[in-house]
Design an enzyme around this catalytic site. Structure first.
Site, PDB file in Angstrom:
ATOM      1  N   LYS A 154       0.941  -1.214   0.011  1.00 47.75           N
ATOM      2  CA  LYS A 154      -0.248  -0.010   0.103  1.00 47.75           C
ATOM      3  C   LYS A 154       0.683   1.357  -0.067  1.00 47.75           C
ATOM      4  O   LYS A 154       1.536   1.391   1.090  1.00 47.75           O
ATOM      5  CB  LYS A 154      -0.819  -0.038   1.231  1.00 47.75           C
ATOM      6  CG  LYS A 154      -2.089   1.057   0.904  1.00 47.75           C
ATOM      7  CD  LYS A 154      -2.454   1.825   2.052  1.00 47.75           C
ATOM      8  CE  LYS A 154      -1.674   3.096   2.551  1.00 47.75           C
ATOM      9  NZ  LYS A 154      -1.966   4.291   2.002  1.00 47.75           N
ATOM     10  N   GLU A 229       9.710   1.178  11.079  1.00 44.90           N
ATOM     11  CA  GLU A 229      10.728   2.075  10.534  1.00 44.90           C
ATOM     12  C   GLU A 229      10.145   3.412  10.944  1.00 44.90           C
ATOM     13  O   GLU A 229       9.127   3.840   9.848  1.00 44.90           O
ATOM     14  CB  GLU A 229      11.275   1.957   9.279  1.00 44.90           C
ATOM     15  CG  GLU A 229      11.901   0.708   8.964  1.00 44.90           C
ATOM     16  CD  GLU A 229      13.302   0.470   9.383  1.00 44.90           C
ATOM     17  OE1 GLU A 229      13.579   1.337  10.370  1.00 44.90           O
ATOM     18  OE2 GLU A 229      14.175  -0.525   9.209  1.00 44.90           O
ATOM     19  N   CYS A 263      13.310  10.636   7.424  1.00 44.20           N
ATOM     20  CA  CYS A 263      13.620  10.171   8.695  1.00 44.20           C
ATOM     21  C   CYS A 263      14.893  10.128   9.130  1.00 44.20           C
ATOM     22  O   CYS A 263      15.077  10.022  10.444  1.00 44.20           O
ATOM     23  CB  CYS A 263      13.003   8.705   8.827  1.00 44.20           C
ATOM     24  SG  CYS A 263      13.849   7.816   7.622  1.00 44.20           S
ATOM     25  N   GLU A 356       9.771  15.818  15.642  1.00 40.34           N
ATOM     26  CA  GLU A 356      10.410  15.510  14.288  1.00 40.34           C
ATOM     27  C   GLU A 356       9.415  16.551  13.304  1.00 40.34           C
ATOM     28  O   GLU A 356       8.374  16.644  13.328  1.00 40.34           O
ATOM     29  CB  GLU A 356       9.990  13.940  13.948  1.00 40.34           C
ATOM     30  CG  GLU A 356      10.465  13.776  12.482  1.00 40.34           C
ATOM     31  CD  GLU A 356      10.313  12.607  12.003  1.00 40.34           C
ATOM     32  OE1 GLU A 356       9.213  12.054  12.053  1.00 40.34           O
ATOM     33  OE2 GLU A 356      11.028  11.631  11.533  1.00 40.34           O
TER      34      GLU A 356
HETATM   35  P1  TAP Z   1       2.099   8.173   8.136  1.00 41.83           P
HETATM   36  O1  TAP Z   1       1.216   9.133   8.416  1.00 41.83           O
HETATM   37  O2  TAP Z   1       2.363   7.136   9.567  1.00 41.83           O
HETATM   38  O3  TAP Z   1       1.810   7.057   6.862  1.00 41.83           O
HETATM   39  C1  TAP Z   1       2.685   6.116   6.509  1.00 41.83           C
HETATM   40  C2  TAP Z   1       1.818   4.968   5.777  1.00 41.83           C
HETATM   41  O4  TAP Z   1       0.656   4.541   6.679  1.00 41.83           O
HETATM   42  C3  TAP Z   1       1.006   5.698   4.648  1.00 41.83           C
HETATM   43  O5  TAP Z   1       0.833   4.570   3.528  1.00 41.83           O
HETATM   44  C4  TAP Z   1      -0.341   5.654   5.234  1.00 41.83           C
HETATM   45  O6  TAP Z   1      -1.418   5.758   4.477  1.00 41.83           O
HETATM   46  C5  TAP Z   1      -0.309   4.505   6.200  1.00 41.83           C
HETATM   47  N1  TAP Z   1      -1.517   4.628   7.211  1.00 41.83           N
HETATM   48  C6  TAP Z   1      -1.776   5.771   8.002  1.00 41.83           C
HETATM   49  N2  TAP Z   1      -2.827   5.113   8.683  1.00 41.83           N
HETATM   50  C7  TAP Z   1      -2.833   3.892   8.862  1.00 41.83           C
HETATM   51  C8  TAP Z   1      -3.530   2.905   9.602  1.00 41.83           C
HETATM   52  N3  TAP Z   1      -4.594   3.320  10.441  1.00 41.83           N
HETATM   53  N4  TAP Z   1      -3.416   1.829   9.186  1.00 41.83           N
HETATM   54  C9  TAP Z   1      -2.564   1.151   8.420  1.00 41.83           C
HETATM   55  N5  TAP Z   1      -1.787   1.968   7.552  1.00 41.83           N
HETATM   56  C10 TAP Z   1      -1.903   3.637   7.835  1.00 41.83           C
HETATM   57  O7  TAP Z   1       3.465   8.693   7.856  1.00 41.83           O
HETATM   58  P2  TAP Z   1       3.970   9.743   6.623  1.00 41.83           P
HETATM   59  O8  TAP Z   1       3.717  11.097   7.290  1.00 41.83           O
HETATM   60  O9  TAP Z   1       3.334   9.170   5.457  1.00 41.83           O
HETATM   61  O10 TAP Z   1       5.525   9.693   6.559  1.00 41.83           O
HETATM   62  C11 TAP Z   1       6.339  10.453   7.644  1.00 41.83           C
HETATM   63  C12 TAP Z   1       6.964   9.472   8.587  1.00 41.83           C
HETATM   64  O11 TAP Z   1       7.372   8.448   8.110  1.00 41.83           O
HETATM   65  C13 TAP Z   1       7.648  10.331   9.445  1.00 41.83           C
HETATM   66  O12 TAP Z   1       7.694  10.432  10.728  1.00 41.83           O
HETATM   67  C14 TAP Z   1       9.195   9.670   9.067  1.00 41.83           C
HETATM   68  O13 TAP Z   1      10.090   9.881  10.102  1.00 41.83           O
HETATM   69  C15 TAP Z   1       8.541   8.095   9.097  1.00 41.83           C
HETATM   70  N6  TAP Z   1       9.706   7.612   8.158  1.00 41.83           N
HETATM   71  C16 TAP Z   1      10.405   6.759   8.554  1.00 41.83           C
HETATM   72  C17 TAP Z   1      11.369   5.972   7.952  1.00 41.83           C
HETATM   73  C18 TAP Z   1      12.406   4.995   8.766  1.00 41.83           C
HETATM   74  S1  TAP Z   1      13.078   4.062   7.525  1.00 41.83           S
HETATM   75  N7  TAP Z   1      12.262   4.986   9.844  1.00 41.83           N
HETATM   76  C19 TAP Z   1      11.608   6.384   6.439  1.00 41.83           C
HETATM   77  C20 TAP Z   1      10.531   7.107   6.018  1.00 41.83           C
HETATM   78  C21 TAP Z   1       9.490   7.638   6.710  1.00 41.83           C
HETATM   79  P3  TAP Z   1      -2.188   7.298   3.696  1.00 41.83           P
HETATM   80  O14 TAP Z   1      -1.101   7.847   2.807  1.00 41.83           O
HETATM   81  O15 TAP Z   1      -3.243   6.930   3.285  1.00 41.83           O
HETATM   82  O16 TAP Z   1      -2.196   8.218   4.974  1.00 41.83           O
END
Ligand code: TAP
Length: 454
Positions: A154, A229, A263, A356
């Site tokens: 997804k 992650e 991240c 963050e």
């Molecule tokens: P999230 O809002 O957590 O979303 C990540 C993924 O989870 C998206 O595909 C999102 O879908 C999905 N999601 C949201 N709610 C969900 C639920 N209830 N059940 C299952 N899946 C769900 O994060 P983001 O804003 O996209 O990304 C930024 C964050 O990712 C930052 O905190 C960053 O640090 C972290 N990050 C960490 C890493 C590593 S490797 N540690 C790498 C990259 C990013 P939708 O798009 O539909 O909301």
């Protein structure tokens, strides 16, 4: 199925209309993946390897197309997007070497033969964030497939286009149908189904710590395997004995890469007080020199933020009375632009220092000595990455061992290498991706005793 429009964050113009997968459609895809896995797991190791190599070649021959798609969908500078498409190819190639090397152990026992097998888990659900749509997809997809699992991915709602194209390339390369499926749509719908569906045996989630906690709680109900992650608030520690010129010149690229939506961003610069003034003098031109603009141009170093709402959330960390030491440039007009900003001196309870930001905002904080630097660096619930600048090798090793974080670089801000392990301490995650041991996260060890009694 309801469709939705994805926007180009550099222009605010529509790029494409994407079908949003419903809960029922997600269930049907998971059921197909479950059936496909029974055949995929028994494909001969050499044949599975060949198919993954063909998939890598297919990605390689479409790398420019994928890179351009990422520029349009995510606003990544073209140079970065090319690297990201190349990373998908490389990760596939690397794990294409795995099927024939999934070896077990023969353990000496009395009265028979004891052997272990690395069995696939079944269907793996990958939940990918919007900040690095291609690399993060590949980090889960390639080792999962190599180990004999099928994958339902997804992508993030805002950035599904490259993942969808990679799904097509898998079929064109000859992967059997339903071995790798991409389901665009909402996290609360598709992502939640992956977590809840009993046929999905493992979740690989990359995203925010908040959503990661919910996913962990959901997986607990079925004791579902899970790799997380999550977020980071990493320190870039600059000691007085380091090459200050190089530390200052590279610091912006350690945090403003991908407009800080990384991240691993080294978003807290810690500088030994005796060189703080010199460091700041050198940092200012380095920040002003970051080339922010049209991501499709080859010289661009930083593009826009992903969306209007994300820009608003980043802006909250820089209120009118924020201690802005200096700021870079960004284009005017359409696009979710945000100029790089350095905040100093910053209070240690300011949200920009403790949370963050996930945008191009960095804080600078002085420290007195090695012990002080370690204490400040570790004073966060996160532990994903970090950098240490020093000419003293003993200090480099001492500090690297003491900082509670999963990925450190000394005298560099190295990015992720697919052949070395990656993951977080503390609330930055659970488990490791990439590197030689990633297959362990996609297999179960089965122990079999065969009696030799007559
Ligand atoms: P999230 O809002 O957590 O979303 C990540 C993924 O989870 C998206 O595909 C999102 O879908 C999905 N999601 C949201 N709610 C969900 C639920 N209830 N059940 C299952 N899946 C769900 O994060 P983001 O804003 O996209 O990304 C930024 C964050 O990712 C930052 O905190 C960053 O640090 C972290 N990050 C960490 C890493 C590593 S490797 N540690 C790498 C990259 C990013 P939708 O798009 O539909 O909301």
């Amino acid at each position: 199925m309801t469709s939705y429009t994805v926007l180009n964050p550099a222009t605010e113009q529509p790029v494409s209309t994407v079908p949003g997968t419903s809960s029922e459609e997600a269930d049907a895809a998971i059921a197909r993946a479950e059936v496909a896995q029974r055949t995929w797991r028994s494909v001969a190791p050499g044949d599975r390897a060949s198919l993954l190599r063909a998939f890598a070649a297919q990605v390689d021959s479409h790398a420019e197309e994928l890179a351009r798609l990422e520029v349009a969908n995510s606003g990544h500078p073209i140079g970065a997007a090319r690297w990201e498409a190349g990373q998908v190819r490389d990760v596939l190639q690397y794990y294409a070497g795995a099927p024939e090397r999934l070896i077990g152990k023969q353990i000496p026992v009395a009265g028979g033969l004891n052997v272990t097998f690395a069995e696939p888990l079944g269907v793996v659900g990958l939940i990918v964030p919007w900040n690095f749509p291609m690399p993060i997809l590949s980090w889960g997809m390639a080792p999962a497939l190599a180990a004999g699992n099928t994958v339902v991915a997804k992508p993030a709602e805002m950035t599904p286009l490259t993942a969808m194209r990679i799904g097509e390339l898998a079929l064109e390369a000859g992967l059997p149908e339903h071995v790798f499926q991409v389901l665009p749509g909402k996290g609360s719908v598709v992502g939640q189904r992956l977590v809840d569906h009993p046929a999905v045996r493992k979740i690989v989630f990359t995203g925010s710590t908040e959503v990661g906690q919910q996913i962990m709680a959901g997986c607990a109900k079925q004791v579902k395997r899970l790799t997380l992650e999550l977020g980071g608030k990493s320190a870039n520690i600059v000691f007085a004995d380091s090459d200050i010129e190089r530390a200052a010149a590279t610091a912006p690229y350690g945090v403003f890469d991908n407009a800080g939506q990384d991240c691993c961003a080294r978003s807290r610069i810690l500088v030994q007080r005796s060189v703080l003034e010199e460091f700041m003098e050198r940092l200012e031109p380095a920040v002003e020199g970051v080339k922010v603009g049209d991501p499709s141009l080859p010289g661009t170093e930083m593009g826009p933020l992903i969306s209007a709402s994300h820009r608003a959330s980043v802006a909250k960390y820089v209120p009118d009375d924020a201690p802005v030491a200096f700021r870079g440039t960004a284009p005017d007009g359409p696009g979710y632009w945000f100029a790089p900003i350095v905040l100093a001196p910053i209070g240690l309870t300011a949200p920009a220092y403790t949370e963050e930001v996930f945008g191009p905002v960095v804080t600078v904080t002085p420290f007195e000595d090695e012990a002080d630097a370690i204490e400040i660096a570790n004073d966060t619930p996160y532990g994903l990455s970090g950098s240490i600048w020093t000419a003293n090798i003993g200090r480099a090793i001492r500090v690297a061992r003491a900082v509670e974080t999963g990925n450190l670089s000394v005298n560099s801000h190295s990015s992720v290498r697919y052949w070395t392990p990656f993951g977080g301490f503390k609330q930055s995650g659970l488990g490791r991706e990439l590197g030689p041991d990633a297959l362990d996260a996609f297999t179960e060890t089965k122990n079999v005793f065969i009696s030799t009694q007559e």
